[in-house]
Design a protein around this motif. Structure first.
Motif, PDB file in Angstrom:
ATOM      1  N   ILE A 121       0.728  -1.330   0.070  1.00 52.79           N
ATOM      2  CA  ILE A 121      -0.013  -0.046  -0.049  1.00 52.79           C
ATOM      3  C   ILE A 121       1.022   1.210   0.099  1.00 52.79           C
ATOM      4  O   ILE A 121       1.700   1.378   0.824  1.00 52.79           O
ATOM      5  N   LYS A 122       0.510   2.225  -0.912  1.00 54.82           N
ATOM      6  CA  LYS A 122       1.356   3.468  -0.915  1.00 54.82           C
ATOM      7  C   LYS A 122       1.211   4.560  -0.018  1.00 54.82           C
ATOM      8  O   LYS A 122      -0.111   4.786   0.167  1.00 54.82           O
ATOM      9  N   ILE A 123       2.217   4.893   0.458  1.00 54.45           N
ATOM     10  CA  ILE A 123       1.920   6.035   1.524  1.00 54.45           C
ATOM     11  C   ILE A 123       1.862   7.476   0.488  1.00 54.45           C
ATOM     12  O   ILE A 123       2.781   7.932  -0.021  1.00 54.45           O
ATOM     13  N   LEU A 124       0.325   7.935   0.394  1.00 52.09           N
ATOM     14  CA  LEU A 124       0.421   9.474  -0.340  1.00 52.09           C
ATOM     15  C   LEU A 124       0.909  10.530   0.317  1.00 52.09           C
ATOM     16  O   LEU A 124       1.467  11.469  -0.018  1.00 52.09           O
ATOM     17  N   LYS A 125       0.343  10.661   1.680  1.00 55.64           N
ATOM     18  CA  LYS A 125       0.949  11.842   2.519  1.00 55.64           C
ATOM     19  C   LYS A 125       1.523  11.312   3.798  1.00 55.64           C
ATOM     20  O   LYS A 125       0.950  10.394   4.255  1.00 55.64           O
ATOM     21  N   LEU A 126       2.088  12.246   4.514  1.00 58.33           N
ATOM     22  CA  LEU A 126       2.659  11.896   6.036  1.00 58.33           C
ATOM     23  C   LEU A 126       2.749  13.227   6.676  1.00 58.33           C
ATOM     24  O   LEU A 126       3.469  14.333   6.090  1.00 58.33           O
ATOM     25  N   ASP A 127       1.976  13.252   7.886  1.00 51.36           N
ATOM     26  CA  ASP A 127       2.231  14.585   8.758  1.00 51.36           C
ATOM     27  C   ASP A 127       3.072  14.123   9.909  1.00 51.36           C
ATOM     28  O   ASP A 127       2.167  13.223  10.902  1.00 51.36           O
ATOM     29  N   ILE A 128       4.172  14.382   9.946  1.00 51.03           N
ATOM     30  CA  ILE A 128       4.786  13.922  11.128  1.00 51.03           C
ATOM     31  C   ILE A 128       4.898  14.540  12.550  1.00 51.03           C
ATOM     32  O   ILE A 128       5.061  14.408  13.422  1.00 51.03           O
ATOM     33  N   HIS A 129       4.014  15.975  12.378  1.00 54.93           N
ATOM     34  CA  HIS A 129       3.808  16.812  13.738  1.00 54.93           C
ATOM     35  C   HIS A 129       2.427  16.317  14.090  1.00 54.93           C
ATOM     36  O   HIS A 129       2.252  16.381  15.384  1.00 54.93           O
ATOM     37  N   GLN A 130       1.320  15.993  13.395  1.00 50.38           N
ATOM     38  CA  GLN A 130       0.000  15.499  13.954  1.00 50.38           C
ATOM     39  C   GLN A 130      -0.047  13.959  13.758  1.00 50.38           C
ATOM     40  O   GLN A 130      -1.245  13.650  13.969  1.00 50.38           O
ATOM     41  N   TYR A 131       1.135  13.164  13.494  1.00 45.54           N
ATOM     42  CA  TYR A 131       1.007  11.780  13.509  1.00 45.54           C
ATOM     43  C   TYR A 131      -0.298  11.275  12.674  1.00 45.54           C
ATOM     44  O   TYR A 131      -0.761  10.062  12.901  1.00 45.54           O
ATOM     45  N   PHE A 132      -0.200  11.715  11.458  1.00 40.12           N
ATOM     46  CA  PHE A 132      -1.207  11.184  10.302  1.00 40.12           C
ATOM     47  C   PHE A 132      -0.508  10.717   8.986  1.00 40.12           C
ATOM     48  O   PHE A 132       0.426  11.027   8.693  1.00 40.12           O
ATOM     49  N   ILE A 133      -1.116   9.214   8.829  1.00 44.11           N
ATOM     50  CA  ILE A 133      -0.362   8.736   7.649  1.00 44.11           C
ATOM     51  C   ILE A 133      -1.806   8.378   6.617  1.00 44.11           C
ATOM     52  O   ILE A 133      -2.895   8.127   7.028  1.00 44.11           O
ATOM     53  N   ILE A 134      -1.567   8.988   5.392  1.00 44.31           N
ATOM     54  CA  ILE A 134      -2.815   8.924   4.352  1.00 44.31           C
ATOM     55  C   ILE A 134      -2.192   7.594   3.347  1.00 44.31           C
ATOM     56  O   ILE A 134      -1.152   7.828   2.688  1.00 44.31           O
ATOM     57  N   LEU A 135      -2.757   6.453   3.300  1.00 50.98           N
ATOM     58  CA  LEU A 135      -2.668   5.341   2.445  1.00 50.98           C
ATOM     59  C   LEU A 135      -3.569   5.511   1.389  1.00 50.98           C
ATOM     60  O   LEU A 135      -4.782   5.520   1.437  1.00 50.98           O
ATOM     61  N   LYS A 136      -3.211   4.823   0.296  1.00 45.89           N
ATOM     62  CA  LYS A 136      -3.905   4.913  -0.854  1.00 45.89           C
ATOM     63  C   LYS A 136      -4.601   3.602  -0.868  1.00 45.89           C
ATOM     64  O   LYS A 136      -4.348   2.404  -0.329  1.00 45.89           O
ATOM     65  N   GLY A 137      -6.111   3.739  -0.948  1.00 44.02           N
ATOM     66  CA  GLY A 137      -6.982   2.476  -0.956  1.00 44.02           C
ATOM     67  C   GLY A 137      -7.515   2.169   0.322  1.00 44.02           C
ATOM     68  O   GLY A 137      -7.529   2.968   1.274  1.00 44.02           O
ATOM     69  N   SER A 138      -7.879   0.945   0.601  1.00 46.23           N
ATOM     70  CA  SER A 138      -8.551   0.802   1.742  1.00 46.23           C
ATOM     71  C   SER A 138      -7.815  -0.360   2.504  1.00 46.23           C
ATOM     72  O   SER A 138      -6.851  -0.842   2.278  1.00 46.23           O
ATOM     73  N   VAL A 139      -8.154  -0.469   3.939  1.00 50.12           N
ATOM     74  CA  VAL A 139      -7.419  -1.326   5.017  1.00 50.12           C
ATOM     75  C   VAL A 139      -8.284  -1.976   5.708  1.00 50.12           C
ATOM     76  O   VAL A 139      -9.629  -1.744   5.676  1.00 50.12           O
ATOM     77  N   PRO A 140      -8.027  -3.312   6.256  1.00 48.62           N
ATOM     78  CA  PRO A 140      -8.927  -4.186   6.973  1.00 48.62           C
ATOM     79  C   PRO A 140      -9.406  -3.270   8.251  1.00 48.62           C
ATOM     80  O   PRO A 140      -8.619  -2.629   8.942  1.00 48.62           O
ATOM     81  N   GLY A 141     -10.585  -3.834   8.466  1.00 50.85           N
ATOM     82  CA  GLY A 141     -11.188  -3.310  10.052  1.00 50.85           C
ATOM     83  C   GLY A 141     -12.305  -2.362   9.855  1.00 50.85           C
ATOM     84  O   GLY A 141     -12.183  -1.640   9.202  1.00 50.85           O
ATOM     85  N   ASN A 142     -12.636  -1.893  11.185  1.00 55.28           N
ATOM     86  CA  ASN A 142     -13.617  -0.917  11.158  1.00 55.28           C
ATOM     87  C   ASN A 142     -12.795   0.426  11.659  1.00 55.28           C
ATOM     88  O   ASN A 142     -11.637   0.482  11.738  1.00 55.28           O
ATOM     89  N   LYS A 143     -13.635   1.483  11.864  1.00 55.01           N
ATOM     90  CA  LYS A 143     -13.039   2.620  12.200  1.00 55.01           C
ATOM     91  C   LYS A 143     -12.717   2.648  13.834  1.00 55.01           C
ATOM     92  O   LYS A 143     -13.090   1.698  14.548  1.00 55.01           O
ATOM     93  N   ASN A 144     -11.409   3.268  14.281  1.00 55.43           N
ATOM     94  CA  ASN A 144     -10.924   3.188  15.446  1.00 55.43           C
ATOM     95  C   ASN A 144     -10.221   1.865  15.690  1.00 55.43           C
ATOM     96  O   ASN A 144      -9.894   1.523  17.071  1.00 55.43           O
ATOM     97  N   SER A 145     -10.165   0.769  14.761  1.00 55.94           N
ATOM     98  CA  SER A 145      -9.692  -0.269  15.077  1.00 55.94           C
ATOM     99  C   SER A 145      -8.053  -0.097  14.681  1.00 55.94           C
ATOM    100  O   SER A 145      -7.701   0.484  14.143  1.00 55.94           O
ATOM    101  N   TYR A 146      -7.421  -1.038  15.613  1.00 58.50           N
ATOM    102  CA  TYR A 146      -5.904  -0.778  15.416  1.00 58.50           C
ATOM    103  C   TYR A 146      -5.212  -1.735  14.252  1.00 58.50           C
ATOM    104  O   TYR A 146      -5.868  -2.742  13.855  1.00 58.50           O
ATOM    105  N   LEU A 147      -4.191  -1.259  13.778  1.00 62.61           N
ATOM    106  CA  LEU A 147      -3.417  -1.762  12.728  1.00 62.61           C
ATOM    107  C   LEU A 147      -1.977  -1.867  12.893  1.00 62.61           C
ATOM    108  O   LEU A 147      -1.449  -0.816  13.596  1.00 62.61           O
ATOM    109  N   MET A 148      -1.389  -2.864  12.141  1.00 62.81           N
ATOM    110  CA  MET A 148       0.069  -2.905  12.200  1.00 62.81           C
ATOM    111  C   MET A 148       0.606  -2.582  10.837  1.00 62.81           C
ATOM    112  O   MET A 148       0.241  -3.074   9.762  1.00 62.81           O
ATOM    113  N   ILE A 149       1.092  -1.359  10.780  1.00 64.01           N
ATOM    114  CA  ILE A 149       1.837  -0.710   9.463  1.00 64.01           C
ATOM    115  C   ILE A 149       3.164  -1.241   9.557  1.00 64.01           C
ATOM    116  O   ILE A 149       4.029  -0.600   9.961  1.00 64.01           O
ATOM    117  N   LYS A 150       3.663  -2.202   8.778  1.00 61.74           N
ATOM    118  CA  LYS A 150       4.786  -2.711   8.585  1.00 61.74           C
ATOM    119  C   LYS A 150       5.820  -2.062   7.755  1.00 61.74           C
ATOM    120  O   LYS A 150       5.046  -2.032   6.201  1.00 61.74           O
TER     121      LYS A 150
END
Length: 213
Positions: free
Chosen positions: A176-205
């Motif tokens: 999955i490609k990282i489109l945007k990265l905000d190192i100050h507010q700790y946000f990562i924007i990934l292209k496409g969808s990921v498993p799980g519901n909202k507020n579910s934890y993910l392992m980004i490897k």
């Protein structure tokens, strides 16, 4: 392989520099603390255990309080383990942030898929049903049909596709490609969808190699 723990904040879409509108997922990943470093000598394999989100001591078992105290950090709500093929470069108590990645990099995302409950064969396995509703088949539209011979083998083989619980499984989506990265507010924007519901934890490897883009 290393990574961070993130929380699924939902999906949206953004415009790229070329004007293309792409769907994406917003991941919130606050600083992750290294709770434990596992080695082949002590545990039989290499890995690091990360913890994220604060948890009250009164709601934490005494054994876990001692586990966190050994690393010199406060109790965390979520613990996940990242395996490695060599000795990890991090030590217990250190902090890993989103600056571990960079924009354009490819990552693997692992999470628990949405639970669908008990479902029939049409939804669970894409069966088409027994037949049309004509000729008296008024209640066979979504039925599984025959599940095996009667005389021989006089049983149903294990693994037969039938109705049952659907979803709520560990799912990994690779590259999955990282489109945007905000190192100050700790946000990562990934292209496409990921498993799980909202507020579910993910392992980004983090992968061994970086994206060429």
């Amino acid at each position: 392989m290393c990574g961070i723990i993130g929380k699924n904040m939902g999906m949206t879409s953004i415009f790229l520099d070329n004007g293309e509108n792409v769907p994406c997922t917003i991941i919130y990943s606050p600083p992750c603390y290294v709770v434990q470093v596992k080695t082949i000598e002590n545990d039989g394999y290499f890995s690091i255990q990360l913890g994220v989100d604060e948890k009250k001591i009164v709601k934490t078992t005494k054994s876990l309080v001692g586990h966190f105290k050994k690393a010199g950090i406060s109790p965390k709500r979520k613990l996940l383990e990242f395996r490695s093929e060599s000795t990890p470069l991090f030590k217990a108590g250190s902090i890993i942030k989103v600056d571990l990645f960079k924009e354009g990099e490819l990552v693997d995302v692992k999470g628990i898929s949405k639970g669908k409950g008990f479902q029939g064969v049409v939804k669970r396995h894409n069966f088409s049903g027994v037949g049309e509703s004509s000729h008296g088949q008024h209640n066979r539209l979504r039925a599984p049909g025959s599940i095996g011979a009667g005389s021989d083998p006089s049983r149903v083989f294990k693994g037969k596709k039938m109705a049952g619980r659907m979803g709520y499984k560990s799912v990994t989506i690779k590259n999955i490609k990282i489109l945007k990265l905000d190192i100050h507010q700790y946000f990562i924007i990934l292209k496409g969808s990921v498993p799980g519901n909202k507020n579910s934890y993910l392992m980004i490897k983090k992968k061994k190699w970086n994206s060429k883009f």
